[in-house]
Write a protein that holds these residues in place. Structure first.
Motif, PDB file in Angstrom:
ATOM      1  N   THR A 185       0.841  -1.201   0.000  1.00 17.03           N
ATOM      2  CA  THR A 185       0.000   0.000   0.000  1.00 17.03           C
ATOM      3  C   THR A 185       0.876   1.251   0.000  1.00 17.03           C
ATOM      4  O   THR A 185       0.359   2.368   0.002  1.00 17.03           O
ATOM      5  CB  THR A 185      -0.963   0.043   1.203  1.00 17.03           C
ATOM      6  OG1 THR A 185      -0.207  -0.095   2.414  1.00 17.03           O
ATOM      7  CG2 THR A 185      -1.994  -1.065   1.121  1.00 17.03           C
ATOM      8  N   ALA A 186       2.179   1.065   0.038  1.00 11.74           N
ATOM      9  CA  ALA A 186       3.127   2.164  -0.136  1.00 11.74           C
ATOM     10  C   ALA A 186       4.291   1.640  -0.960  1.00 11.74           C
ATOM     11  O   ALA A 186       4.710   0.498  -0.779  1.00 11.74           O
ATOM     12  CB  ALA A 186       3.631   2.671   1.211  1.00 11.74           C
ATOM     13  N   VAL A 187       4.799   2.485  -1.878  1.00 13.54           N
ATOM     14  CA  VAL A 187       6.013   2.126  -2.621  1.00 13.54           C
ATOM     15  C   VAL A 187       7.216   2.419  -1.746  1.00 13.54           C
ATOM     16  O   VAL A 187       8.114   1.596  -1.574  1.00 13.54           O
ATOM     17  CB  VAL A 187       6.118   2.949  -3.928  1.00 13.54           C
ATOM     18  CG1 VAL A 187       7.419   2.616  -4.656  1.00 13.54           C
ATOM     19  CG2 VAL A 187       4.933   2.682  -4.824  1.00 13.54           C
ATOM     20  N   LEU A 188       7.203   3.622  -1.185  1.00 15.39           N
ATOM     21  CA  LEU A 188       8.303   4.111  -0.361  1.00 15.39           C
ATOM     22  C   LEU A 188       7.695   4.732   0.889  1.00 15.39           C
ATOM     23  O   LEU A 188       6.621   5.331   0.824  1.00 15.39           O
ATOM     24  CB  LEU A 188       9.074   5.220  -1.093  1.00 15.39           C
ATOM     25  CG  LEU A 188       9.744   4.884  -2.430  1.00 15.39           C
ATOM     26  CD1 LEU A 188      10.176   6.181  -3.116  1.00 15.39           C
ATOM     27  CD2 LEU A 188      10.944   3.977  -2.211  1.00 15.39           C
ATOM     28  N   ALA A 189       8.395   4.591   2.019  1.00 15.62           N
ATOM     29  CA  ALA A 189       7.887   5.235   3.227  1.00 15.62           C
ATOM     30  C   ALA A 189       9.038   5.829   4.024  1.00 15.62           C
ATOM     31  O   ALA A 189      10.181   5.370   3.942  1.00 15.62           O
ATOM     32  CB  ALA A 189       7.114   4.230   4.083  1.00 15.62           C
ATOM     33  N   LEU A 190       8.688   6.873   4.780  1.00 18.96           N
ATOM     34  CA  LEU A 190       9.646   7.445   5.721  1.00 18.96           C
ATOM     35  C   LEU A 190       9.224   7.074   7.135  1.00 18.96           C
ATOM     36  O   LEU A 190       8.058   7.218   7.503  1.00 18.96           O
ATOM     37  CB  LEU A 190       9.680   8.973   5.605  1.00 18.96           C
ATOM     38  CG  LEU A 190      10.296   9.572   4.349  1.00 18.96           C
ATOM     39  CD1 LEU A 190      10.227  11.095   4.417  1.00 18.96           C
ATOM     40  CD2 LEU A 190      11.755   9.113   4.186  1.00 18.96           C
ATOM     41  N   GLY A 191      10.180   6.601   7.922  1.00 15.29           N
ATOM     42  CA  GLY A 191       9.960   6.347   9.337  1.00 15.29           C
ATOM     43  C   GLY A 191      10.893   7.212  10.155  1.00 15.29           C
ATOM     44  O   GLY A 191      11.656   8.014   9.610  1.00 15.29           O
ATOM     45  N   SER A 192      10.823   7.062  11.465  1.00 13.61           N
ATOM     46  CA  SER A 192      11.806   7.701  12.334  1.00 13.61           C
ATOM     47  C   SER A 192      12.303   6.657  13.318  1.00 13.61           C
ATOM     48  O   SER A 192      11.593   5.706  13.630  1.00 13.61           O
ATOM     49  CB  SER A 192      11.192   8.891  13.078  1.00 13.61           C
ATOM     50  OG  SER A 192      10.204   8.448  13.988  1.00 13.61           O
ATOM     51  N   THR A 213      14.497   6.152  16.935  1.00 17.27           N
ATOM     52  CA  THR A 213      15.097   6.719  18.142  1.00 17.27           C
ATOM     53  C   THR A 213      15.883   5.649  18.897  1.00 17.27           C
ATOM     54  O   THR A 213      16.905   5.927  19.509  1.00 17.27           O
ATOM     55  CB  THR A 213      13.989   7.327  19.028  1.00 17.27           C
ATOM     56  OG1 THR A 213      13.257   8.266  18.247  1.00 17.27           O
ATOM     57  CG2 THR A 213      14.566   8.016  20.252  1.00 17.27           C
ATOM     58  N   GLY A 214      15.364   4.400  18.845  1.00 20.57           N
ATOM     59  CA  GLY A 214      16.061   3.288  19.505  1.00 20.57           C
ATOM     60  C   GLY A 214      15.927   2.009  18.702  1.00 20.57           C
ATOM     61  O   GLY A 214      16.219   0.922  19.201  1.00 20.57           O
ATOM     62  N   GLY A 215      15.435   2.149  17.469  1.00 26.29           N
ATOM     63  CA  GLY A 215      15.227   0.968  16.617  1.00 26.29           C
ATOM     64  C   GLY A 215      13.934   1.033  15.841  1.00 26.29           C
ATOM     65  O   GLY A 215      13.537   0.076  15.180  1.00 26.29           O
ATOM     66  N   SER A 216      13.265   2.179  15.900  1.00 25.30           N
ATOM     67  CA  SER A 216      11.897   2.313  15.398  1.00 25.30           C
ATOM     68  C   SER A 216      11.737   2.217  13.889  1.00 25.30           C
ATOM     69  O   SER A 216      10.622   2.094  13.393  1.00 25.30           O
ATOM     70  CB  SER A 216      11.281   3.633  15.867  1.00 25.30           C
ATOM     71  OG  SER A 216      10.829   3.488  17.191  1.00 25.30           O
TER      72      SER A 216
END
Lengths: 97, 491
Positions: free
Chosen positions: B166-173, B175-178
């Motif tokens: 449902t996504a080609v590319l995504a951005l995550g964040s 902080t400790g492995g997220s």
């Protein structure tokens, strides 16, 4: 061994501005206790003479030229305010008359 | 194959040849979201109208051959703690449920400038605090490989969306492995860049000295493309690193012949599931077969990383979340007669239990009488952890470890016991403390058909090296085509 007592939980909650329920106070007291017991393994480490690392980037005093640039329009900044009046954020009275 | 299942670099070719349009691609993804997301629960909001307008503009650019970049016309979905102007940014919290971002995060502005439509906002643990996306106050996200299991967290929405096409590319964040732990749980690629490589401007802060935005993608090449699009100095983030950004894609085909891969023995010990350990060691043997040398190394302070992390991150969070007071944005408690009561009631009502727990822990660690014992001590241990990595990288080029101690666990399984949940970050938090880059790539399935992640860690600014090793492994194991995909019954 109690690292955290009920009065400590109430004190911290006051500092953190959280009106915790009685149930939450009890739960959080127990869980903080567990986490702090776990964190006690840090005491095994000899840190004499070790500098703390608050940050990992080798940058200090990042400066930029002091040039005027546009800022967010007032209407946009106030658009998310729970209550705004006359172009200001509106809060209950802070000082007594 | 359906458009939504393709990778960005494949879509680039189709777009450039004029075989597909960005509007068609965006519509294919919107249809896929409509069909599959009710079962997965990855999206908190979809920018249907805006994304289609952005896709139309991208199509015009491509037709006119004007400023076409690697991601022009390719939609990107972002974790819902990254600001998109005019769209909600909820952080999966009641506190920000109705908040509309008044500006773009720098990463979003860069994607928009390149002509990448922003497709929607993805679920996360509340304020990115958690390892399962179960602390989201707004939605439950399920793992596409097994709907009774968590997608990992805190970037569970991005990981599940990429895995479910449902996504080609995504951005995550992260902080400790997220980024890395959910990438491992959902069988995708997730890269946490060097601290300062990517601007944090417009990312809602959790722990400012640890947070980094990074790509979550279907393969290594896409991770290189997305990182290149968002990396680089930003005057709006004083911790962003000045200097040129290397051509990451150019690193991908260099192979691993002669590289030294370190196996830190502390990352293969107690608490690591045997099936995970076996899969990771098998992956290392693949790299060895490609000409890499493998050597055991030691990071003696790594065993203290999780404890240090769980002092430092909550301490920073307790300060960062001070801004949520019901005055300028977000939830506001009704009927508060004075301003202190307003703050206390607003925060009590707006925050969920995990967020309150971390604010309490952080406030405690920073409070008079405990600061030296807990917070300062953790910062000193952080220095020793950094030095361990520096020494290790004198002996080897990259380190290889498991990403998470286990495969995805069941929904509800660790909910009652925060300390057990925190163990999920055991192998990922050290990279955040040291500020170094790390990537998680799929390295096979366990007996139940659940994905396992291989983590590669590199020296500061060594993303190119990580992508190179990851690409070599991916290539040698047949690439994405040969990898199993989750079977979604809803199809």
């Amino acid at each position: 061994m109690a690292i955290i007592e009920r009065k400590d939980v109430e004190h911290i909650a006051r500092l953190a501005r959280l009106a915790l329920s009685e149930e939450e106070k009890e739960l959080i007291q127990r869980q903080l206790e567990t986490i702090l017991e776990y964190a006690a393994i840090l005491n095994e480490v000899n840190t004499d003479g070790v500098e703390p690392s608050a940050h990992v980037v080798a940058l200090t005093n990042v400066l930029r030229p002091d040039v005027r640039r546009p800022s967010m329009p007032k209407e946009k900044a106030l658009a998310n305010a729970p209550e705004a009046r006359d172009g200001y954020f509106y809060v209950p009275r802070i000082l007594d008359e | 194959m359906e458009l939504h299942a393709l990778r960005a670099h494949q879509l680039r070719e189709l777009l450039d040849k004029g075989e597909i349009s960005s509007v068609e691609l965006t519509k294919s993804l919107l249809a896929r979201i409509e069909a599959v997301d009710p079962a997965i629960g990855a999206y908190l909001s979809v920018r249907e109208k805006e994304a289609l307008q952005e896709a139309e503009a991208a199509d015009r650019r491509i037709r006119e051959g004007r400023d076409v970049g690697p991601l022009t016309g390719i939609p990107v979905s972002v974790k819902d703690n990254i600001s998109v102007d005019g769209s909600p940014t909820t952080c999966a919290s009641k506190m920000l449920e109705h908040y509309i971002s008044p500006y773009d995060a720098t990463v979003v502005a860069r994607l928009k400038a390149q002509g990448a439509p922003i497709l929607g906002k993805l679920n996360l643990d509340e304020f990115a605090m958690g390892s399962s996306t179960e602390t989201s106050a707004l939605k439950l996200t399920r793992n596409p490989w097994d709907l009774e299991r968590v997608p990992g967290g805190s970037s569970g929405g991005p990981a599940a969306a990429v895995a479910a096409d449902t996504a080609v590319l995504a951005l995550g964040s992260d902080t400790g492995g997220s980024i890395r732990q959910p990438a491992a749980f959902c069988g995708i690629v997730g890269l946490k860049p060097t601290y300062g490589r990517v601007s944090r401007y417009g990312l809602v802060a959790f722990a400012s000295s640890l947070d980094q935005i990074g790509p979550m993608t279907k393969d290594v090449r896409d991770a290189a493309l997305l990182l290149a699009a968002i990396a680089g100095h930003d005057p709006l983030d004083s911790t962003s690193i000045p200097g040129e950004v290397p051509d990451f894609a150019a690193e991908l085909d260099k192979g691993v012949d002669g590289l030294v891969i370190g196996l830190p023995k502390e990352f293969f010990g107690e608490g690591i599931a045997p099936e995970v350990k076996d899969a990771v060691l098998a992956a290392v043997r693949v790299l060895e077969g490609l000409g890499a040398k493998v050597q055991e190394v030691s990071l003696p302070h790594a065993r203290y990383a999780l404890a240090a992390y769980h002092m430092i991150a909550p301490a920073e969070a307790s300060s960062n979340l001070g801004r949520f007071d019901g005055v300028r944005f977000g939830h506001r408690a009704k009927e508060a007669e004075d301003v202190v009561t307003l703050f206390e009631k607003t925060r009590q009502e707006g925050f969920g239990l995990e967020v309150k727990r971390r604010i309490m822990l952080g406030t405690f660690a920073l409070s008079a009488g405990y600061y030296d014992q807990y917070y300062l001590k953790a910062l000193k241990v952080r220095t020793l952890i950094r030095q361990d990595f520096e020494k290790a990288f004198q002996q080897c080029d990259v380190l290889a470890t498991p990403t998470a101690p286990t495969v995805a666990f069941r929904i509800g399984e660790k909910w009652e016991n925060p300390l057990e949940m925190y163990q999920s970050d055991l192998l990922t938090a050290p990279a955040n403390l040291a500020g170094i880059p790390a990537i998680s790539i799929p390295c096979g399935l366990n007996g139940e058909g659940l994905p396992i992640g291989l983590q590669l860690l590199g020296p500061a600014l060594g993303e190119g090296l990580l992508l190179r090793v990851a690409a070599a492994y991916e290539g040698a194991t047949g690439g994405v085509e040969s990898r199993p995909k989750p079977r979604l019954e809803v199809e």
